[in-house]
Scaffold this active site. Structure first.
Site, PDB file in Angstrom:
ATOM      1  N   SER A 219       0.818  -1.205   0.000  1.00  0.00           N
ATOM      2  CA  SER A 219       0.000   0.000   0.000  1.00  0.00           C
ATOM      3  C   SER A 219       0.863   1.271   0.000  1.00  0.00           C
ATOM      4  CB  SER A 219      -0.954  -0.036   1.198  1.00  0.00           C
ATOM      5  OG  SER A 219      -1.983   0.912   1.061  1.00  0.00           O
ATOM      6  N   ASP A 369     -10.449  -3.818  -5.266  1.00  0.00           N
ATOM      7  CA  ASP A 369      -9.883  -3.081  -4.133  1.00  0.00           C
ATOM      8  C   ASP A 369     -10.717  -1.819  -3.926  1.00  0.00           C
ATOM      9  OD1 ASP A 369      -8.362  -1.468  -2.406  1.00  0.00           O
ATOM     10  OD2 ASP A 369      -6.469  -2.283  -3.148  1.00  0.00           O
ATOM     11  N   HIS A 398      -8.232  -4.941  -0.481  1.00  0.00           N
ATOM     12  CA  HIS A 398      -7.031  -4.197  -0.127  1.00  0.00           C
ATOM     13  C   HIS A 398      -6.283  -4.943   0.969  1.00  0.00           C
ATOM     14  CE1 HIS A 398      -4.542  -0.612  -0.218  1.00  0.00           C
ATOM     15  NE2 HIS A 398      -4.538  -0.606   1.100  1.00  0.00           N
TER      16      HIS A 398
END
Length: 479
Positions: A219, A369, A398
């Site tokens: 991320s 996501d 995610h």
């Protein structure tokens, strides 16, 4: 009224029947969508063949020869069938009994006064062959080495090759202020700041000069890894990189989180609160962030009011917290503070660096996501690059990618560790080490400081950190 005539349904009855029918169609549509997604092949986007450089590693060849899991695809756990379920479960489930690790912590003081917390596993006291790989890992927003997705990756990377691992050593770069790393500088970290990662790479290079080094990012940490690979280009000491759920277009991600959709609001609110909680301990007068010379100082009254007002906290948006914090103290160079959020997002966008990457890099993203949406995936930039490949998976959410059963020891099995290891092992087995990878560094020692070029650091102390598997909040619902 004639009692024998048919009765006319009342208006509320008609509305309820209409809503019931609409709900059935809605559920049926999503059920069909979920079932079809399970059998959708992973789409791979490679650099255009016309852009291949002579005598450089062919990422398409590496993926086709080594990444079996990308060809087989991903089948989400039946009980976590979509991106929201995968994402929320990753953030809220109890992973404290999984992948328990005792790290060895090294604290590094850098030139600007900041402190990096480097968590190493297995510890330095355990000797490995000198050519055993070293993998640096970047965590997500306000996360750290304690996160379940990080621990899971560390455990797999450090397993022997015969057991499906890399047989190497992992080092988690805890950015300043994260995972109990002391905050000793007047600025934090962001997707536009790579000094913490760069210093960690050079430090580990001095400890393991013969070891091939790799990078893995999650991320926000994936965004930092992407930018770093691009900034370093041909000089990069990392042999390859894997970036997972990377927000390659920061503007699309940030403004997308301002959507009024209830679940998107939940992610935006969660992200805002994570940022607020992470800086709250550093708002005391003695903190560098609170010092009158800090760019954050002018925002302190507003930030403190947020911590005290429940009404304001429940209406927070991610873009607002980024405007207050990241735009002002998200790095230490002369560009800060940024006048506008859009200016900061444009500058810190990792997708800008894809064309400069000169090391094999695999980006993996899920099309469902809910945080890093498919709208931010730069297919054109990937095709115009020379060393990047993008794998888009229909499911996974995610930082989820759970594929295990509802019960049993494999319940929290995550799919993405397999293509990560396959790709890194494929690069390791390739015959193209890359320019600059074997060049020796000139290391200078001046008192307690170690210098490599213009970068210097000081090892503050060595601490064995225990209990990380349950000592911090799990998950990362909004990066």
């Amino acid at each position: 009224m004639d009692p024998t005539s048919p009765s006319i349904p009342s208006y509320p009855t008609i509305v309820l029947k209409g809503l019931s029918i609409a709900l059935c169609f809605f559920l049926l549509y999503h059920l069909i969508l979920i079932v079809t997604q399970r059998w959708t092949k992973i789409k791979l986007t490679f650099p255009d063949r016309s852009r291949r450089l002579p005598n450089c590693e062919n990422v398409e060849e590496i993926v086709n020869m080594c990444c079996k899991s990308l060809k087989e695809g991903f089948r989400a756990s039946w009980w976590l069938p979509n991106g929201h379920a995968q994402t929320i479960y990753s953030a809220m489930a109890d992973f404290s009994k999984d992948d328990q690790i005792t790290y060895q912590r090294q604290l590094l003081r850098v030139t600007d006064g900041g402190t990096i917390g480097l968590d190493i596993y297995p510890p330095l006291s355990l000797r490995l062959p000198p050519d055993s790989p070293v993998i640096l890992i970047n965590h997500g927003l306000t996360g750290g080495s304690h996160e379940s997705y990080v621990r899971n990756m560390v455990v797999w990377l450090t397993r022997p090759v015969g057991e499906g691992g890399m047989g190497g050593r992992a080092a988690v770069v805890n950015f300043r202020g994260c995972a109990s790393t002391p905050l000793t500088s007047p600025h934090l970290y962001s997707t536009g700041s790579t000094i913490d990662l760069h210093t960690s790479v050079l430090y580990l290079s001095t400890l393991f000069p013969s070891a091939p080094m790799f990078g893995v990012g999650f991320s926000l940490g994936a965004a930092v890894m992407t930018r770093y690979l691009g900034e370093q280009g041909e000089k990069c000491r990392l042999r390859a990189g894997v970036v997972l759920c990377c927000p390659l277009d920061m503007r699309v991600v940030t403004y997308g989180l301002d959507s009024p959709h209830p679940l998107t609001r939940l992610y935006s609110l969660s992200m805002s609160h994570k940022i607020l909680r992470s800086i709250s301990p550093h708002l005391i007068p003695s903190s560098p962030l609170s010092h009158p010379t800090s760019h954050l100082h002018i925002h302190l009254p507003e930030i403190i009011s947020l911590t005290k007002s429940l009404r304001r906290r429940i209406t927070l948006k991610a873009s607002k917290m980024l405007e207050l914090v990241a735009c002002t103290v998200g790095g230490g160079n002369e560009l800060f503070p940024f006048e506008t959020l859009d200016g900061f997002l444009s500058w810190s966008c990792p997708g800008n660096w894809i064309g400069s990457i000169k090391r094999p890099t695999l980006a993996i993203s899920a099309l469902d996501d809910p945080i890093v949406s498919s709208a931010c995936l730069p297919y054109r930039a990937i095709r115009q690059s020379t060393h990047c490949v993008l794998a888009t998976v229909s499911q996974g959410g995610h930082l989820g990618w759970f594929e295990g059963p509802l019960f049993g020891k494999d319940k929290h099995q995550r799919w993405h560790v397999k293509p990560t290891i396959e790709f890194l092992r494929g690069v390791l087995a390739s015959q193209h080490p890359g320019k600059g990878m074997v060049e020796e560094m000139e290391v200078r020692q001046e008192g307690d400081w170690t210098w490599v070029g213009e970068v210097r650091w000081m090892v503050l102390e060595e601490v064995d950190e225990q209990g990380w598997s349950g000592s911090e909040e799990e998950g990362e619902a909004s990066d």
